[in-house]
Design a protein around this motif. Sequence first.
Motif, PDB file in Angstrom:
ATOM      1  N   SER A  19       0.837  -1.199   0.000  1.00 14.85           N
ATOM      2  CA  SER A  19       0.000   0.000   0.000  1.00 14.85           C
ATOM      3  C   SER A  19       0.875   1.253   0.000  1.00 14.85           C
ATOM      4  CB  SER A  19      -0.919  -0.016   1.219  1.00 14.85           C
ATOM      5  OG  SER A  19      -1.630   1.187   1.309  1.00 14.85           O
ATOM      6  N   ILE A  20       1.914   1.237   0.789  1.00  6.33           N
ATOM      7  CA  ILE A  20       2.820   2.388   0.864  1.00  6.33           C
ATOM      8  C   ILE A  20       3.602   2.533  -0.434  1.00  6.33           C
ATOM      9  CG2 ILE A  20       4.847   3.316   2.066  1.00  6.33           C
ATOM     10  CD1 ILE A  20       3.599   2.012   4.650  1.00  6.33           C
ATOM     11  N   HIS A  21       4.108   1.423  -0.967  1.00  6.38           N
ATOM     12  CA  HIS A  21       4.832   1.469  -2.239  1.00  6.38           C
ATOM     13  C   HIS A  21       3.920   2.008  -3.349  1.00  6.38           C
ATOM     14  CE1 HIS A  21       8.659  -1.134  -1.826  1.00  6.38           C
ATOM     15  NE2 HIS A  21       8.368  -0.597  -0.648  1.00  6.38           N
ATOM     16  N   SER A  22       2.670   1.551  -3.389  1.00  8.91           N
ATOM     17  CA  SER A  22       1.720   2.022  -4.402  1.00  8.91           C
ATOM     18  C   SER A  22       1.474   3.518  -4.262  1.00  8.91           C
ATOM     19  CB  SER A  22       0.388   1.282  -4.274  1.00  8.91           C
ATOM     20  OG  SER A  22       0.551  -0.068  -4.615  1.00  8.91           O
ATOM     21  N   ALA A  23       1.349   3.980  -3.028  1.00 12.94           N
ATOM     22  CA  ALA A  23       1.150   5.410  -2.786  1.00 12.94           C
ATOM     23  C   ALA A  23       2.344   6.220  -3.291  1.00 12.94           C
ATOM     24  CB  ALA A  23       0.916   5.664  -1.296  1.00 12.94           C
ATOM     25  N   VAL A  24       3.544   5.739  -3.027  1.00 13.37           N
ATOM     26  CA  VAL A  24       4.744   6.438  -3.493  1.00 13.37           C
ATOM     27  C   VAL A  24       4.752   6.492  -5.017  1.00 13.37           C
ATOM     28  CG1 VAL A  24       7.269   6.310  -3.652  1.00 13.37           C
ATOM     29  CG2 VAL A  24       6.147   5.914  -1.457  1.00 13.37           C
ATOM     30  N   ARG A  25       4.524   5.364  -5.662  1.00 14.70           N
ATOM     31  CA  ARG A  25       4.539   5.339  -7.129  1.00 14.70           C
ATOM     32  C   ARG A  25       3.499   6.296  -7.705  1.00 14.70           C
ATOM     33  NH1 ARG A  25       5.166  -0.237  -5.990  1.00 14.70           N
ATOM     34  NH2 ARG A  25       2.964  -0.597  -6.452  1.00 14.70           N
ATOM     35  N   ALA A  26       2.302   6.302  -7.140  1.00 10.12           N
ATOM     36  CA  ALA A  26       1.242   7.186  -7.635  1.00 10.12           C
ATOM     37  C   ALA A  26       1.616   8.650  -7.446  1.00 10.12           C
ATOM     38  CB  ALA A  26      -0.074   6.878  -6.927  1.00 10.12           C
ATOM     39  N   LEU A  27       2.123   8.987  -6.283  1.00  9.93           N
ATOM     40  CA  LEU A  27       2.489  10.387  -6.031  1.00  9.93           C
ATOM     41  C   LEU A  27       3.632  10.841  -6.937  1.00  9.93           C
ATOM     42  CD1 LEU A  27       2.120  10.439  -2.158  1.00  9.93           C
ATOM     43  CD2 LEU A  27       0.806  11.819  -3.789  1.00  9.93           C
ATOM     44  N   LEU A  28       4.586   9.960  -7.192  1.00 12.65           N
ATOM     45  CA  LEU A  28       5.694  10.324  -8.071  1.00 12.65           C
ATOM     46  C   LEU A  28       5.229  10.528  -9.512  1.00 12.65           C
ATOM     47  CD1 LEU A  28       8.564   8.046  -6.710  1.00 12.65           C
ATOM     48  CD2 LEU A  28       8.308  10.532  -6.435  1.00 12.65           C
ATOM     49  N   GLU A  29       4.144   9.887  -9.901  1.00 15.05           N
ATOM     50  CA  GLU A  29       3.594  10.102 -11.239  1.00 15.05           C
ATOM     51  C   GLU A  29       2.807  11.412 -11.313  1.00 15.05           C
ATOM     52  OE1 GLU A  29       1.320   6.747 -12.563  1.00 15.05           O
ATOM     53  OE2 GLU A  29       3.018   5.373 -12.321  1.00 15.05           O
ATOM     54  N   GLU A  30       2.252  11.840 -10.184  1.00 14.94           N
ATOM     55  CA  GLU A  30       1.387  13.019 -10.156  1.00 14.94           C
ATOM     56  C   GLU A  30       2.120  14.327  -9.913  1.00 14.94           C
ATOM     57  OE1 GLU A  30      -1.451  12.228  -7.072  1.00 14.94           O
ATOM     58  OE2 GLU A  30      -2.184  10.422  -8.071  1.00 14.94           O
ATOM     59  N   PRO A  49       1.878   8.415   9.521  1.00 19.81           N
ATOM     60  CA  PRO A  49       3.278   8.696   9.196  1.00 19.81           C
ATOM     61  C   PRO A  49       4.253   7.897  10.070  1.00 19.81           C
ATOM     62  CG  PRO A  49       2.037  10.737   9.192  1.00 19.81           C
ATOM     63  CD  PRO A  49       1.117   9.660   9.725  1.00 19.81           C
ATOM     64  N   SER A  50       3.854   7.635  11.323  1.00 17.41           N
ATOM     65  CA  SER A  50       4.762   6.878  12.201  1.00 17.41           C
ATOM     66  C   SER A  50       5.010   5.469  11.673  1.00 17.41           C
ATOM     67  CB  SER A  50       4.221   6.827  13.631  1.00 17.41           C
ATOM     68  OG  SER A  50       3.000   6.123  13.673  1.00 17.41           O
ATOM     69  N   THR A  51       4.048   4.890  10.957  1.00 21.98           N
ATOM     70  CA  THR A  51       4.260   3.573  10.342  1.00 21.98           C
ATOM     71  C   THR A  51       5.403   3.639   9.337  1.00 21.98           C
ATOM     72  OG1 THR A  51       1.933   2.979  10.602  1.00 21.98           O
ATOM     73  CG2 THR A  51       3.175   1.772   8.929  1.00 21.98           C
ATOM     74  N   ILE A  52       5.419   4.694   8.562  1.00 21.94           N
ATOM     75  CA  ILE A  52       6.483   4.858   7.562  1.00 21.94           C
ATOM     76  C   ILE A  52       7.819   5.104   8.245  1.00 21.94           C
ATOM     77  CG2 ILE A  52       7.308   6.369   5.713  1.00 21.94           C
ATOM     78  CD1 ILE A  52       4.311   6.644   4.895  1.00 21.94           C
ATOM     79  N   TYR A  53       7.840   6.003   9.231  1.00 21.27           N
ATOM     80  CA  TYR A  53       9.104   6.288   9.917  1.00 21.27           C
ATOM     81  C   TYR A  53       9.631   5.058  10.654  1.00 21.27           C
ATOM     82  CZ  TYR A  53       8.409  11.202   8.846  1.00 21.27           C
ATOM     83  OH  TYR A  53       8.251  12.395   8.188  1.00 21.27           O
ATOM     84  N   ARG A  54       8.748   4.272  11.234  1.00 27.21           N
ATOM     85  CA  ARG A  54       9.167   3.076  11.969  1.00 27.21           C
ATOM     86  C   ARG A  54       9.802   2.058  11.017  1.00 27.21           C
ATOM     87  NH1 ARG A  54       4.919   2.728  14.659  1.00 27.21           N
ATOM     88  NH2 ARG A  54       3.695   1.468  13.226  1.00 27.21           N
ATOM     89  N   ARG A  55       9.238   1.887   9.828  1.00 24.53           N
ATOM     90  CA  ARG A  55       9.743   0.890   8.887  1.00 24.53           C
ATOM     91  C   ARG A  55      10.960   1.369   8.100  1.00 24.53           C
ATOM     92  NH1 ARG A  55       5.820  -3.118   6.403  1.00 24.53           N
ATOM     93  NH2 ARG A  55       4.279  -3.372   8.027  1.00 24.53           N
ATOM     94  N   TRP A  56      10.962   2.630   7.656  1.00 19.10           N
ATOM     95  CA  TRP A  56      12.005   3.097   6.751  1.00 19.10           C
ATOM     96  C   TRP A  56      12.917   4.153   7.358  1.00 19.10           C
ATOM     97  CZ3 TRP A  56       7.159   1.734   4.861  1.00 19.10           C
ATOM     98  CH2 TRP A  56       7.157   0.708   3.918  1.00 19.10           C
ATOM     99  N   GLY A  57      12.504   4.798   8.414  1.00 18.87           N
ATOM    100  CA  GLY A  57      13.355   5.814   9.034  1.00 18.87           C
ATOM    101  C   GLY A  57      13.158   7.201   8.456  1.00 18.87           C
ATOM    102  N   ASP A  58      13.216   7.334   7.141  1.00 20.19           N
ATOM    103  CA  ASP A  58      13.010   8.636   6.511  1.00 20.19           C
ATOM    104  C   ASP A  58      12.551   8.462   5.070  1.00 20.19           C
ATOM    105  OD1 ASP A  58      15.297   8.056   4.986  1.00 20.19           O
ATOM    106  OD2 ASP A  58      16.600   9.308   6.205  1.00 20.19           O
ATOM    107  N   LEU A  59      12.230   9.563   4.435  1.00 18.54           N
ATOM    108  CA  LEU A  59      11.693   9.545   3.076  1.00 18.54           C
ATOM    109  C   LEU A  59      12.706   8.978   2.083  1.00 18.54           C
ATOM    110  CD1 LEU A  59       9.438  10.212   1.074  1.00 18.54           C
ATOM    111  CD2 LEU A  59      10.354  12.549   0.970  1.00 18.54           C
ATOM    112  N   SER A  60      13.964   9.341   2.202  1.00 18.22           N
ATOM    113  CA  SER A  60      14.950   8.863   1.228  1.00 18.22           C
ATOM    114  C   SER A  60      15.085   7.343   1.282  1.00 18.22           C
ATOM    115  CB  SER A  60      16.305   9.546   1.416  1.00 18.22           C
ATOM    116  OG  SER A  60      16.864   9.196   2.654  1.00 18.22           O
TER     117      SER A  60
END
Length: 179
Positions: A19-30, A49-60
């Motif tokens: 779900s998060i990967h799909s959201a990233v791909r969609a936003l990068l297209e838009e 947002p804490s789910t994302i930070y917990r799994r990946w640490g940051d946006l990059s």
Amino acid sequence: MAIKEGLRPGGRSARVQESIHSAVRALLEEQDRATVTVPQIAARAGVTPSTIYRRWGDLSALLADVALARMQPDSEPANTGSLRGDVRAWAEQYLDEMSSEPGRNMLRDVQSSLTPGFCATLIGGQLQTILDRYPDQPKPSADQLINLVAAPSVFRILFSKAPLEVEELHRLIEIALGQ
């Protein structure tokens, strides 16, 4: 990186990641990648947002993980019936895909990630598949093909005004194959 080793494949964790990967791909297209934020991704994916930070640490790190997932091949390299033809087909497709704007962005995201060696392993595996098709032919190693074909391609894509020309790519393949 994204999902810790040892977690079972599939299930809730995999669904959240997709779900998060799909959201990233969609936003990068838009929109421009510089304007994409973790809160936007979280809202689109239906997570906090804490789910994302917990799994990946940051946006990059998240962008790198998405890029790594997109770089996974969908199928084996083309089988043209000859080592030279297979390497040419692979190299031309790689150059074409990575020279595109999304391809360059993927390379930059992966370059900035904390997964050194992943691309060499991925590319080496694809090239080894090609090499294994021709057990009785003299041939270079996958590492030699990376050094003589893939590395110049990536260097030119990332650090030059223009990618390699296909004719130059073919010359590098001939050198790598000892012709």
